[in-house]
Enzyme design. Structure first.
Site, short mmCIF file in Angstrom:
data_model
loop_
_atom_site.label_atom_id
_atom_site.label_comp_id
_atom_site.label_asym_id
_atom_site.label_seq_id
_atom_site.Cartn_x
_atom_site.Cartn_y
_atom_site.Cartn_z
CE LYS A 32 -25.93 -16.23 15.61
NZ LYS A 32 -24.80 -16.56 16.40
CB SER A 74 -26.21 -16.19 20.18
OG SER A 74 -25.12 -16.05 19.33
CB SER A 99 -22.74 -17.78 20.11
OG SER A 99 -23.12 -17.10 21.21
#
Lengths: 498, 117
Positions: free
Chosen positions: A81, A156, A180
């Site tokens: 990420k 997210s 998330s």
């Protein structure tokens, strides 16, 4: 060989590499080929570096050839990420304000991935600064759900979920501040784990809400998630909120996977109005399944959980408004309007207006409001009291039961664009996941089937007390095994070909 | 910054709110406090959205929380100290590697004096 390799689990790939049946380079190349084939439609990554990935893989092969003993995931590819700092790749948090930034140091999670011999394929797209539930808030455009390219992949950590669901990588890192990791995992048919707060290091993780941010794994199986969890978790002296205790035995629990005699509580407050019928149907089936496997199921009331969402949307923006003050165009990142006549303050305001997207601006403003002295007691102070009450609800529940369960999300993946300019509708995606962030306890999402209405994945959330991370893996693995027996394979096998 | 806003907004402090929670003037003031040079149309749009959000999150005020201590953090934490000894750190070049402007091993910034004039 290449097409077969991408469907393997991380544990299987690690086995093939360690036995010499496949090289780390072959495995990396297979995933790079897959990325080349599908990335135009999925758009999971903000940065891909094939040469660097192959070089990392070559190093693993050389070390193995030299007779070194390597970690259990050595040579396995991973999507990382873009909220974790990486010295060899740009780190942007999907924000224009950090476009092209090369950090001078690695996050602890990054460093541990490297030490474990994981091969980092690239950085994944996300909602800007991890604020969102759809990955539409990225400055670099949305990511698409591999189950239906017109749907959101969650957020997210939506680039991470899409990459793993599209077989671009067997594993991905994520961060979970309000859901998330779990929500993107749920809507793409993956396993996603939020470890106990403080169980995984925040050093080098670009901060959104520091009392809530928690790194965790996304994977296609419970065992793979546990292996990654173990690889990057554990005490870190560089993070002052890191827990100085051993990582719970998550891998052993994931291998064990049984629920006989376990007491399971169904959260009474999560279900009913506002929940998609197909989500509730799969959830209730999963609960029946747990009962049939020997668990004792009871309903448990957690009365303050219904206030978790409003409390979170005061606490998280408050922390964000403070944390994001560092993006001021002075030391790194974007600087706008420095024409030698404007003051530093004017340049800061122009830089931030240009560099931040709409959701980040909304949350900074909301947090500034909630923290201002005239409103502090009525909003931020009250939200902190609600946080206490939610932790007490968990404490009371865990006196009666070993784990709590709920749907992970109220609905399946929604269409891209549907909630983009309706913040309150977007925030509802985190309804069931937020309590565990506020209380800091462990929670996982595992796939529990497809909703009848839209044939899209549904997630089962399993929550356990602080530092009982192994327990959610144990229950998750039992559910996974029983459901895969029923389905005749993994849920992801039902996804349409890309 | 806190005091600046308190003077502006204290009249409405502590009221239970629902709709009409925040005025456009307050939104413009918040933007200034947040160091966000927003356009007029952005302010208009944000005013409506912030009003919706604040009205919704004001639900926390329904909770009976008399005598409930606040939680700022999920874990019981005490301060963590390390030994006060010199350790390797970033070099000046590394620290300045992302700087929009640098000069003689320093961050170069726009003028910071005479701002209040």
């Amino acid at each position: 060989m290449s097409a077969e390799l991408i469907k393997k689990t991380a544990a299987e790939l690690a086995g093939l590499i360690s036995s010499g049946e496949a090289s780390a380079v072959e495995v990396a190349q297979a995933h790079l080929d897959r990325i080349a084939a599908v990335e135009d439609s999925v758009k999971a990554f903000t940065h891909i570096d094939p040469e660097a990935a192959l070089a990392q893989a070559r190093t693993v092969d050389e070390r193995r050839a030299a007779g070194e003993t390597l970690g259990p995931l050595a040579g396995v590819p991973i999507a990382h990420k873009d909220v974790f700092t990486t010295t060899d790749m740009p780190t942007t948090a999907s924000s224009k304000i950090l476009e092209g930034w090369r950090p001078p140091y690695d996050a602890t999670v990054t460093r541990r991935l490297r030490e474990a011999g994981l091969v980092i394929l690239g950085k994944t797209n996300m909602d800007e600064f991890a604020m969102g539930s759809s990955t539409e808030n990225s400055a670099f455009g949305p990511t698409h759900n591999p189950w239906d390219l017109n749907k959101i992949p969650g957020g997210s950590s939506g680039g991470s979920s899409a990459a793993v669901a599209a077989y671009e990588a067997p594993l991905a890192t994520g961060t979970d501040t309000g859901g998330s990791i779990r929500q993107p995992a749920a809507v793409t048919g993956l396993v996603g784990m939020k470890p106990t707060y403080g169980g995984s290091s925040r050093y080098g993780l670009i901060a959104f809400a520091s009392s809530l941010d928690t790194p965790g794994p996304l994977a296609r199986t419970v065992l793979d998630a546990a292996l990654l969890h173990e690889a990057f978790s554990g005490h870190d002296p560089m993070d002052s909120t890191s827990i100085d205790q051993p990582v719970p035995p998550v891998v052993e629990a994931a291998r064990r996977g049984e629920v006989g005699g376990l007491r399971i509580g169904v959260v009474k407050e999560f279900g009913g109005e506002g929940y998609q019928p197909g989500v509730l149907a799969r959830f209730h089936e999963a609960v029946e399944l747990l009962e049939s496997l020997g668990a004792k199921v009871v309903e448990v009331s957690c009365p303050h959980f219904t206030y978790a969402l409003p409390a979170y949307y005061l606490i998280a923006p408050s922390e964000c408004s403070s944390n994001l003050a560092r993006f001021d165009g002075m030391r790194y990142g974007l600087r706008v309007g420095d024409d030698q006549t404007r003051s530093a303050e004017e340049v800061m305001a122009l830089t931030r207006a240009e560099g931040f997207g709409p959701e980040v601006k909304r949350r900074i403003m909301l947090g500034t409001y909630a923290l201002s002295s005239g409103y502090y007691d009525a909003y931020y102070g009250k939200a902190q009291q609600v946080r206490t009450l939610i932790a007490r609800d968990f404490d009371a529940a865990f006196e009666q039961v070993d784990v709590l369960v709920s749907p992970t999300t109220p609905t399946t993946a929604f269409p891209i664009g549907e909630r983009a300019d309706d913040p309150m509708a977007m925030y509802l995606a985190d309804l069931c996941t937020i309590p565990s962030n506020l209380a800091g306890n462990a929670a996982i999402s595992v796939p529990c089937g497809l909703a009848d209405e839209d044939s899209l994945p549904v997630g089962l959330q399993i929550m356990a007390p602080v530092l009982a991370d192994d327990r959610v893996y144990r229950v998750g693995a039992a559910v996974e095994r029983a459901l895969q027996d029923r389905w005749g394979g993994p849920l992801l096998a039902k996804a349409p070909e890309l | 910054m806190l005091n600046e806003h308190a003077a502006h907004g204290s009249a409405a402090a502590g009221q239970a709110r629902g709709g009409g929670a925040i005025t456009r003037d307050e939104v413009a003031h918040l933007a200034r406090l947040s160091r966000l040079a927003l356009r007029e149309d952005e302010l208009d749009h944000l005013a409506t959205q912030l009003d919706d959000i604040i009205s919704a999150v004001a639900r926390v005020q329904e909770v009976a929380a008399e005598d409930i201590p606040p939680t700022s953090h999920a874990l019981p934490l005490t301060n963590v100290f390390r030994a006060d000894e010199v350790r390797p750190s970033l070099t000046p070049d590394q620290a300045l590697s992302g700087a929009p402007a640098a000069d003689e091993q320093r961050f170069k910034v726009p003028r910071i004096l005479d701002e209040e004039a």
